[in-house]
Design an enzyme around this catalytic site. Structure first.
Site, PDB file in Angstrom:
ATOM      1  CE  LYS A  79      -3.052  -3.400   8.751  1.00 16.51           C
ATOM      2  NZ  LYS A  79      -4.130  -3.689   7.794  1.00 16.51           N
ATOM      3  NE  ARG A 105       0.081   0.947   5.816  1.00 15.07           N
ATOM      4  CZ  ARG A 105      -1.238   0.896   5.822  1.00 15.07           C
ATOM      5  NH1 ARG A 105      -1.886   0.791   4.726  1.00 15.07           N
ATOM      6  NH2 ARG A 105      -1.897   0.967   6.925  1.00 15.07           N
ATOM      7  NE  ARG A 131     -12.544   0.047   8.969  1.00 18.74           N
ATOM      8  CZ  ARG A 131     -11.282  -0.121   8.622  1.00 18.74           C
ATOM      9  NH1 ARG A 131     -10.446  -0.731   9.437  1.00 18.74           N
ATOM     10  NH2 ARG A 131     -10.868   0.289   7.450  1.00 18.74           N
ATOM     11  NE  ARG A 190     -10.337   3.903   7.756  1.00 19.59           N
ATOM     12  CZ  ARG A 190      -9.311   3.078   7.891  1.00 19.59           C
ATOM     13  NH1 ARG A 190      -9.087   2.485   9.043  1.00 19.59           N
ATOM     14  NH2 ARG A 190      -8.516   2.832   6.884  1.00 19.59           N
ATOM     15  NE  ARG A 240      -8.020   1.389   2.709  1.00 20.35           N
ATOM     16  CZ  ARG A 240      -8.992   1.062   3.550  1.00 20.35           C
ATOM     17  NH1 ARG A 240     -10.261   1.323   3.244  1.00 20.35           N
ATOM     18  NH2 ARG A 240      -8.705   0.491   4.694  1.00 20.35           N
TER      19      ARG A 240
HETATM   20  P1  AP5 Z   1      -9.766  -3.794  11.296  1.00 22.89           P
HETATM   21  O1  AP5 Z   1      -9.235  -4.455  12.514  1.00 22.89           O
HETATM   22  O2  AP5 Z   1     -10.174  -2.368  11.382  1.00 22.89           O
HETATM   23  O3  AP5 Z   1      -8.756  -4.042  10.062  1.00 22.89           O
HETATM   24  P2  AP5 Z   1      -7.343  -3.412   9.727  1.00 22.89           P
HETATM   25  O4  AP5 Z   1      -6.463  -4.514   9.254  1.00 22.89           O
HETATM   26  O5  AP5 Z   1      -6.837  -2.579  10.864  1.00 22.89           O
HETATM   27  O6  AP5 Z   1      -7.781  -2.531   8.491  1.00 22.89           O
HETATM   28  P3  AP5 Z   1      -7.460  -1.037   8.089  1.00 22.89           P
HETATM   29  O7  AP5 Z   1      -8.421  -0.685   7.005  1.00 22.89           O
HETATM   30  O8  AP5 Z   1      -7.430  -0.118   9.275  1.00 22.89           O
HETATM   31  O9  AP5 Z   1      -6.057  -1.160   7.511  1.00 22.89           O
HETATM   32  P4  AP5 Z   1      -5.454  -0.271   6.462  1.00 22.89           P
HETATM   33  O10 AP5 Z   1      -4.106  -0.817   6.450  1.00 22.89           O
HETATM   34  O11 AP5 Z   1      -6.106  -0.180   5.154  1.00 22.89           O
HETATM   35  O12 AP5 Z   1      -5.714   1.206   7.040  1.00 22.89           O
HETATM   36  P5  AP5 Z   1      -4.849   2.139   7.982  1.00 22.89           P
HETATM   37  O13 AP5 Z   1      -5.781   2.773   8.921  1.00 22.89           O
HETATM   38  O14 AP5 Z   1      -3.658   1.440   8.505  1.00 22.89           O
HETATM   39  O15 AP5 Z   1     -10.994  -4.684  10.770  1.00 22.89           O
HETATM   40  C1  AP5 Z   1     -11.724  -4.312   9.605  1.00 22.89           C
HETATM   41  C2  AP5 Z   1     -13.202  -4.685   9.811  1.00 22.89           C
HETATM   42  O16 AP5 Z   1     -13.311  -6.105   9.871  1.00 22.89           O
HETATM   43  C3  AP5 Z   1     -13.804  -4.151  11.126  1.00 22.89           C
HETATM   44  O17 AP5 Z   1     -15.128  -3.765  10.919  1.00 22.89           O
HETATM   45  C4  AP5 Z   1     -13.719  -5.360  12.099  1.00 22.89           C
HETATM   46  O18 AP5 Z   1     -14.757  -5.332  13.056  1.00 22.89           O
HETATM   47  C5  AP5 Z   1     -13.861  -6.523  11.128  1.00 22.89           C
HETATM   48  N1  AP5 Z   1     -13.096  -7.692  11.568  1.00 22.89           N
HETATM   49  C6  AP5 Z   1     -11.855  -7.700  12.143  1.00 22.89           C
HETATM   50  N2  AP5 Z   1     -11.465  -8.963  12.397  1.00 22.89           N
HETATM   51  C7  AP5 Z   1     -12.486  -9.778  11.955  1.00 22.89           C
HETATM   52  C8  AP5 Z   1     -12.658 -11.178  11.913  1.00 22.89           C
HETATM   53  N3  AP5 Z   1     -11.730 -12.022  12.396  1.00 22.89           N
HETATM   54  N4  AP5 Z   1     -13.810 -11.665  11.392  1.00 22.89           N
HETATM   55  C9  AP5 Z   1     -14.768 -10.827  10.886  1.00 22.89           C
HETATM   56  N5  AP5 Z   1     -14.656  -9.465  10.908  1.00 22.89           N
HETATM   57  C10 AP5 Z   1     -13.508  -8.951  11.426  1.00 22.89           C
HETATM   58  O19 AP5 Z   1      -4.310   3.218   6.932  1.00 22.89           O
HETATM   59  C11 AP5 Z   1      -5.180   4.149   6.334  1.00 22.89           C
HETATM   60  C12 AP5 Z   1      -4.389   5.002   5.368  1.00 22.89           C
HETATM   61  O20 AP5 Z   1      -3.346   5.725   6.070  1.00 22.89           O
HETATM   62  C13 AP5 Z   1      -3.634   4.251   4.255  1.00 22.89           C
HETATM   63  O21 AP5 Z   1      -4.476   3.962   3.146  1.00 22.89           O
HETATM   64  C14 AP5 Z   1      -2.535   5.255   3.912  1.00 22.89           C
HETATM   65  O22 AP5 Z   1      -3.014   6.297   3.100  1.00 22.89           O
HETATM   66  C15 AP5 Z   1      -2.161   5.828   5.269  1.00 22.89           C
HETATM   67  N6  AP5 Z   1      -1.086   5.072   5.925  1.00 22.89           N
HETATM   68  C16 AP5 Z   1      -1.199   4.314   7.052  1.00 22.89           C
HETATM   69  N7  AP5 Z   1      -0.024   3.745   7.349  1.00 22.89           N
HETATM   70  C17 AP5 Z   1       0.845   4.138   6.393  1.00 22.89           C
HETATM   71  C18 AP5 Z   1       2.230   3.852   6.133  1.00 22.89           C
HETATM   72  N8  AP5 Z   1       2.956   3.040   6.933  1.00 22.89           N
HETATM   73  N9  AP5 Z   1       2.815   4.422   5.055  1.00 22.89           N
HETATM   74  C19 AP5 Z   1       2.120   5.256   4.254  1.00 22.89           C
HETATM   75  N10 AP5 Z   1       0.811   5.555   4.416  1.00 22.89           N
HETATM   76  C20 AP5 Z   1       0.185   4.995   5.486  1.00 22.89           C
END
Ligand code: AP5
Length: 223
Positions: free
Chosen positions: A17, A92, A130, A164, A175
């Site tokens: 994402k 979410r 990552r 991270r 997660r």
């Molecule tokens: P990346 O693009 O970083 O993936 P992502 O989907 O953004 O993953 P996240 O881990 O950031 O999502 P998340 O939902 O767990 O965390 P968030 O920060 O939102 O890609 C991942 C890796 O894969 C990278 O190394 C990239 O290079 C690689 N990659 C990408 N595309 C690829 C491909 N096509 N092929 C191969 N490799 C690829 O949330 C963190 C925390 O914040 C949550 O756990 C929660 O505690 C809190 N939080 C956030 N939002 C909310 C909410 N709405 N409500 C409550 N708590 C929340």
């Protein structure tokens, strides 16, 4: 009548994402709002909320709905979100989805949801591999997107890439369970209302990006 859109990128942790939201923002000039990035910034301040957020992020669980929504509401009320914008990581939970309906209606926008679909077994390697730049947020991967110089950002050669705290095997497991329990029900919710499109997230990032760009263009989204 043309209406601006709220483009929701939905997908499991590590689905890509953030990678795609950053590309869309840079190329289409549509702001992207990442709730995860905002929480990671908040946790660095010295307040009771920052300490609570830090603990929740480290656990792999979710920040309470009302705290998350207030942050999204404030951020999306700024001038740059006057047209279409992208949400990465929100909503979410079913309650957050309800809150977003109200926000979209207040802002006079329509919601368009795109699932980046990746099977769970591919995600652990993506997440534990990552690395991110602390200066610009650029996302790298030790397996799939290596920086030119090991451990350092291509655009900020002084900046050592960060791993991270929630990208460890045990936290990734929590997660993914949190996603399964709280976020997956949203797919049916958006599908039933005809607002869910899907892309295959197992391909190369540039291939996925092209498909997303086409979907968004077909939806008549402009900034
Ligand atoms: P990346 O693009 O970083 O993936 P992502 O989907 O953004 O993953 P996240 O881990 O950031 O999502 P998340 O939902 O767990 O965390 P968030 O920060 O939102 O890609 C991942 C890796 O894969 C990278 O190394 C990239 O290079 C690689 N990659 C990408 N595309 C690829 C491909 N096509 N092929 C191969 N490799 C690829 O949330 C963190 C925390 O914040 C949550 O756990 C929660 O505690 C809190 N939080 C956030 N939002 C909310 C909410 N709405 N409500 C409550 N708590 C929340």
């Amino acid at each position: 009548m043309f209406m601006s859109k709220i483009i929701v990128l939905i997908g499991a942790p590590g689905a890509g994402k953030g990678t795609q939201a950053r590309l869309l923002e840079a190329k289409l000039q549509i702001p992207q709002i990442s709730t995860g990035d905002m929480f990671r910034e908040i946790q660095n301040s010295d307040t009771a909320l920052a300490r609570e957020v830090k603990e929740i992020l480290a656990s792999g669980k979710l920040v309470p709905d009302n705290v998350t929504f207030e942050m999204v509401k404030e951020r999306t009320s700024r001038e740059d979100c006057g047209g279409s914008y992208i949400l990465d990581g929100f909503p979410r939970t079913p309650r957050q989805a309800e809150m977003l309906e109200e926000l979209a209606s207040d802002q006079g926008k329509v919601i368009s949801t795109i699932l980046i679909d990746v099977p769970f077994e591919k995600l652990e390697e993506r997440l534990t591999g990552r690395r991110s730049c602390p200066e610009c947020g650029e996302i790298y991967n030790i397996h799939y997107k290596k920086p030119k110089v090991d451990g350092f950002c291509d655009d900020h050669p002084q900046a050592m890439l960060k791993h991270r705290a929630d990208d460890t095997e045990d936290k990734v497991k929590v997660r993914l369970e949190t996603y399964e329990e709280n976020t997956k029900p949203l797919l049916k919710y958006y599908e039933d209302s005809g607002r869910l499109q899907k892309v295959d997230g197992t391909r190369r990032p540039d291939e996925i990006y092209r498909e997303l760009e086409n979907l968004i263009a077909t939806n008549n989204v402009t900034a």
